[in-house]
Scaffold this motif. Structure first.
Motif, PDB file in Angstrom:
ATOM      1  N   GLU A   1      74.474  38.256  19.790  1.00 52.29           N
ATOM      2  CA  GLU A   1      74.237  38.871  21.100  1.00 52.29           C
ATOM      3  C   GLU A   1      73.954  40.362  20.945  1.00 52.29           C
ATOM      4  OE1 GLU A   1      73.616  39.054  25.123  1.00 52.29           O
ATOM      5  OE2 GLU A   1      73.886  37.270  23.867  1.00 52.29           O
ATOM      6  N   ALA A   2      74.644  41.009  20.009  1.00 50.88           N
ATOM      7  CA  ALA A   2      74.392  42.433  19.754  1.00 50.88           C
ATOM      8  C   ALA A   2      72.979  42.649  19.228  1.00 50.88           C
ATOM      9  CB  ALA A   2      75.424  42.975  18.766  1.00 50.88           C
ATOM     10  N   LEU A   3      72.508  41.716  18.383  1.00 50.89           N
ATOM     11  CA  LEU A   3      71.135  41.809  17.883  1.00 50.89           C
ATOM     12  C   LEU A   3      70.133  41.697  19.026  1.00 50.89           C
ATOM     13  CD1 LEU A   3      71.344  39.573  14.666  1.00 50.89           C
ATOM     14  CD2 LEU A   3      71.300  42.060  14.773  1.00 50.89           C
ATOM     15  N   LEU A   4      70.393  40.760  19.926  1.00 54.27           N
ATOM     16  CA  LEU A   4      69.491  40.573  21.069  1.00 54.27           C
ATOM     17  C   LEU A   4      69.461  41.824  21.939  1.00 54.27           C
ATOM     18  CD1 LEU A   4      67.710  38.958  23.000  1.00 54.27           C
ATOM     19  CD2 LEU A   4      69.802  38.022  24.014  1.00 54.27           C
ATOM     20  N   GLN A   5      70.633  42.347  22.252  1.00 53.91           N
ATOM     21  CA  GLN A   5      70.691  43.520  23.120  1.00 53.91           C
ATOM     22  C   GLN A   5      69.992  44.710  22.478  1.00 53.91           C
ATOM     23  OE1 GLN A   5      71.603  43.456  26.268  1.00 53.91           O
ATOM     24  NE2 GLN A   5      71.998  41.270  25.963  1.00 53.91           N
TER      25      GLN A   5
ATOM     26  N   LEU B   1      64.972  33.238  20.457  1.00 58.10           N
ATOM     27  CA  LEU B   1      65.382  33.252  19.050  1.00 58.10           C
ATOM     28  C   LEU B   1      66.897  33.340  18.922  1.00 58.10           C
ATOM     29  CD1 LEU B   1      62.784  35.567  17.270  1.00 58.10           C
ATOM     30  CD2 LEU B   1      62.942  33.085  17.177  1.00 58.10           C
ATOM     31  N   VAL B   2      67.517  34.209  19.721  1.00 57.81           N
ATOM     32  CA  VAL B   2      68.971  34.363  19.653  1.00 57.81           C
ATOM     33  C   VAL B   2      69.671  33.109  20.159  1.00 57.81           C
ATOM     34  CG1 VAL B   2      70.925  35.675  20.571  1.00 57.81           C
ATOM     35  CG2 VAL B   2      68.898  36.869  19.737  1.00 57.81           C
ATOM     36  N   SER B   3      69.124  32.464  21.180  1.00 59.14           N
ATOM     37  CA  SER B   3      69.703  31.194  21.646  1.00 59.14           C
ATOM     38  C   SER B   3      69.658  30.157  20.537  1.00 59.14           C
ATOM     39  CB  SER B   3      68.944  30.679  22.874  1.00 59.14           C
ATOM     40  OG  SER B   3      69.137  31.545  23.965  1.00 59.14           O
ATOM     41  N   ARG B   4      68.579  30.173  19.779  1.00 56.15           N
ATOM     42  CA  ARG B   4      68.484  29.254  18.643  1.00 56.15           C
ATOM     43  C   ARG B   4      69.534  29.584  17.583  1.00 56.15           C
ATOM     44  NH1 ARG B   4      64.703  25.776  16.254  1.00 56.15           N
ATOM     45  NH2 ARG B   4      65.726  24.872  14.450  1.00 56.15           N
ATOM     46  N   GLU B   5      69.781  30.871  17.355  1.00 59.66           N
ATOM     47  CA  GLU B   5      70.814  31.271  16.395  1.00 59.66           C
ATOM     48  C   GLU B   5      72.195  30.788  16.843  1.00 59.66           C
ATOM     49  OE1 GLU B   5      70.408  32.913  13.350  1.00 59.66           O
ATOM     50  OE2 GLU B   5      68.369  32.277  13.796  1.00 59.66           O
ATOM     51  N   LYS B   6      72.463  30.848  18.153  1.00 62.44           N
ATOM     52  CA  LYS B   6      73.748  30.358  18.664  1.00 62.44           C
ATOM     53  C   LYS B   6      73.893  28.865  18.412  1.00 62.44           C
ATOM     54  CE  LYS B   6      74.231  33.886  22.275  1.00 62.44           C
ATOM     55  NZ  LYS B   6      74.313  34.151  23.736  1.00 62.44           N
TER      56      LYS B   6
ATOM     57  N   ALA C   1      74.203  25.156  25.064  1.00 63.35           N
ATOM     58  CA  ALA C   1      73.332  26.109  24.371  1.00 63.35           C
ATOM     59  C   ALA C   1      71.928  25.545  24.220  1.00 63.35           C
ATOM     60  CB  ALA C   1      73.920  26.439  22.994  1.00 63.35           C
ATOM     61  N   GLN C   2      71.834  24.248  23.960  1.00 73.53           N
ATOM     62  CA  GLN C   2      70.517  23.621  23.818  1.00 73.53           C
ATOM     63  C   GLN C   2      69.762  23.646  25.149  1.00 73.53           C
ATOM     64  OE1 GLN C   2      70.518  19.481  22.709  1.00 73.53           O
ATOM     65  NE2 GLN C   2      68.452  19.614  21.854  1.00 73.53           N
ATOM     66  N   ASN C   3      70.476  23.376  26.238  1.00 78.29           N
ATOM     67  CA  ASN C   3      69.831  23.421  27.557  1.00 78.29           C
ATOM     68  C   ASN C   3      69.308  24.825  27.861  1.00 78.29           C
ATOM     69  OD1 ASN C   3      70.329  20.717  28.043  1.00 78.29           O
ATOM     70  ND2 ASN C   3      72.249  21.093  29.126  1.00 78.29           N
ATOM     71  N   GLN C   4      70.121  25.848  27.527  1.00 79.82           N
ATOM     72  CA  GLN C   4      69.686  27.219  27.737  1.00 79.82           C
ATOM     73  C   GLN C   4      68.456  27.535  26.885  1.00 79.82           C
ATOM     74  OE1 GLN C   4      72.521  30.194  26.544  1.00 79.82           O
ATOM     75  NE2 GLN C   4      71.425  31.864  27.530  1.00 79.82           N
ATOM     76  N   TYR C   5      68.483  27.046  25.668  1.00 78.45           N
ATOM     77  CA  TYR C   5      67.368  27.258  24.747  1.00 78.45           C
ATOM     78  C   TYR C   5      66.085  26.632  25.286  1.00 78.45           C
ATOM     79  CZ  TYR C   5      64.602  26.349  20.488  1.00 78.45           C
ATOM     80  OH  TYR C   5      63.602  26.243  19.561  1.00 78.45           O
ATOM     81  N   LEU C   6      66.190  25.403  25.791  1.00 82.94           N
ATOM     82  CA  LEU C   6      65.010  24.705  26.309  1.00 82.94           C
ATOM     83  C   LEU C   6      64.480  25.370  27.572  1.00 82.94           C
ATOM     84  CD1 LEU C   6      66.106  20.985  25.759  1.00 82.94           C
ATOM     85  CD2 LEU C   6      64.478  22.325  24.400  1.00 82.94           C
ATOM     86  N   VAL C   7      65.396  25.856  28.414  1.00 90.44           N
ATOM     87  CA  VAL C   7      64.968  26.571  29.624  1.00 90.44           C
ATOM     88  C   VAL C   7      64.192  27.828  29.244  1.00 90.44           C
ATOM     89  CG1 VAL C   7      65.795  27.946  31.584  1.00 90.44           C
ATOM     90  CG2 VAL C   7      66.768  25.680  31.153  1.00 90.44           C
ATOM     91  N   GLN C   8      64.704  28.555  28.241  1.00 93.12           N
ATOM     92  CA  GLN C   8      64.011  29.772  27.798  1.00 93.12           C
ATOM     93  C   GLN C   8      62.663  29.448  27.168  1.00 93.12           C
ATOM     94  OE1 GLN C   8      67.151  31.387  25.349  1.00 93.12           O
ATOM     95  NE2 GLN C   8      67.775  32.843  26.934  1.00 93.12           N
TER      96      GLN C   8
END
Length: 451
Positions: free
Chosen positions: A427-431, A157-162, A211-218
């Motif tokens: 990132e603070a929300l994710l943590q 979700l946070v990766s999508r927000e980024k 960021a999209q690649n990271q999102y797809l990996v997740q």
């Protein structure tokens, strides 16, 4: 708990997966899907079935053991016995006599019942405890799946927000590039300013791709943890974390650590119980054992193969039966039993130390998780204020730039600062969510996420 839109399109013919079409799956629904389809969890549950079968196997030793057998023997060359001639009125000679008959048929059955065997009785209790141990392993695997899926859920979700932040910045700078391009053609702006904007735009697009690649990996990792086919298409829309912001200004109740709620600690206690039974089983080898057995056989003998011709048969039939009581008393085995008992005692001491070590580690995890939650809530509040300030600075700088009161460098710096502030906030929300997840795990309440 937030809801997410996941459009799951599974290939025709793929079995073992639940198919969703245009459905919204909350975190709870993702977790329930994972608990049904995760392959590793399914394998652990098979071990639980194995535990029940092992209990049945041990229980069988205390039940009567019944066996039946049949045998046919053809004495092609019979045994010869040397007997004194005096037995057949031929004194002074040694006479050779054939023993037995040519054909022999035997049908027999035996029954054995353990009356007293301390090792069997101890084994029954140990088997039941072992069954509970396998069940607890399944619970531990379920909690691991819940933790991993939840962790990946929020990370995705946070990766999508980024990505959304980068999309907004790309849109803004693209408009600025178009406007400046027109100004360059009219002689109202410098080409070098346009080139700098294009460089920034390219950088943002590169970050967007990463960021999209990271999102797809997740997403793929999330599907793997859920036991979902890679052919499934998952889409996560924009999600708000407003309830996290509200917690930043409220009081928090972390509860406390109850070790008996932690499956890791309970498994160690169950291992300790099993080892106690093992020690008792070794001690049981010192005790005598008593068993009752009985056998019955029906035999037929003949020199002709006419055993089953009824009244016309030359065979002779007779039966035998016996009952016996067997007492076995162990006397000396070279101190092997004593050595096994001593080994079991050492193992129990090791498990006790492991329990102490685990208890300390679990309490440490809980205290660290509390600190992380508190720190992250403070960070969230600070980053939220920083985002508001960075947004205000950017809007002011943009207005000044449009009025010719600020240069391009100031505008690009303000835009970069705004992007960093937004990403730091996400990132603070994710943590925070990950630290909150650790608190829930420390309290032994991971399954509460299913509700």
């Amino acid at each position: 708990m937030k809801r997410i839109m996941l459009t799951l399109i599974l290939l025709v013919g793929i079995g073992g997966y639940t198919t969703y079409a245009q459905s919204e799956l909350s975190l709870q629904e993702c977790l329930k899907y994972a608990l049904t389809n995760n392959q590793q969890l399914a394998r652990i549950r098979m071990e639980e079935d194995m535990g029940r079968f092992k209990t049945s196997e041990v229980r069988a030793k205390a039940l009567p053991q019944v066996n039946a057998s049949g045998q046919y023997t053809n004495n092609i060359k019979k045994q010869v016995l040397a007997v004194p001639g005096e037995l057949i009125q031929e004194p002074g000679k040694t006479v050779l006599l054939e023993a037995g008959t040519t054909h022999n048929v035997t049908a027999s059955g035996t029954l054995t019942q353990t009356i007293y065997d301390q090792s069997v009785f101890t084994g029954l209790k140990a088997a039941k405890a072992g069954e509970e141990y396998y069940s607890m392993q399944s619970v531990q695997s379920e909690e691991t799946v819940i933790y991993n899926v939840t962790q990946l859920y929020y990370s995705t979700l946070v990766s999508r927000e980024k990505m959304i932040v980068l999309d907004a910045n790309i849109e803004k700078i693209s408009k600025l590039v178009n406007t400046t391009g027109s100004q360059v053609e009219s002689g109202l702006a410098r080409k070098i300013d346009l080139d700098r904007m294009r460089v920034n735009l390219t950088n943002y697009k590169t970050q967007r791709t990463q960021a999209q690649n990271q999102y797809l990996v997740q997403l793929n990792q999330l599907k793997q943890q859920m036991g979902m086919s890679m052919a499934a298409s998952i889409d996560l829309p924009h999600t708000s974390f407003k309830e996290i912001e509200s917690k930043a200004v409220g009081a928090l109740d972390f509860g406390g650590v109850n070790l008996d709620n932690r499956i890791e600690y309970r498994l160690l206690k169950k291992q300790e119980e099993l080892q106690e039974f093992q020690k008792k089983a070794y001690k049981a080898e010192y005790y005598p054992s008593l068993a009752l057995s009985g056998n019955y056989s029906y035999n037929g003998i003949s020199n002709k193969f006419d055993m089953f011709k009824g009244s016309g048969s030359t065979a002779s039939w007779y039966s035998m039966a016996a009952v016996s009581l067997t007492l076995k008393i162990p006397i000396f085995d070279g101190f092997a039993r004593r050595s096994r008992v001593s080994q079991a005692s050492v193992t129990l001491k090791e498990l006790n130390k492991q329990k102490e070590e685990t208890a300390l580690a679990l309490n440490t995890q809980f205290e660290n998780a509390k600190l992380q939650v508190q720190n992250n809530l403070t960070t969230i509040q600070a980053q939220k204020e920083n985002v508001d300030l960075a947004n205000e600075v950017y809007n002011s700088t943009q207005n000044n730039y449009n009025l010719g009161l600020a240069n391009l460098t100031d505008l690009l710096d303000a835009e970069t600062s705004l992007t960093e502030a937004q990403n730091n906030y996400n990132e603070a929300l994710l943590q925070y969510k990950l630290a909150e997840l650790d608190i829930i795990k420390s309290n032994g309440n991971l399954k509460s996420l299913l509700n």
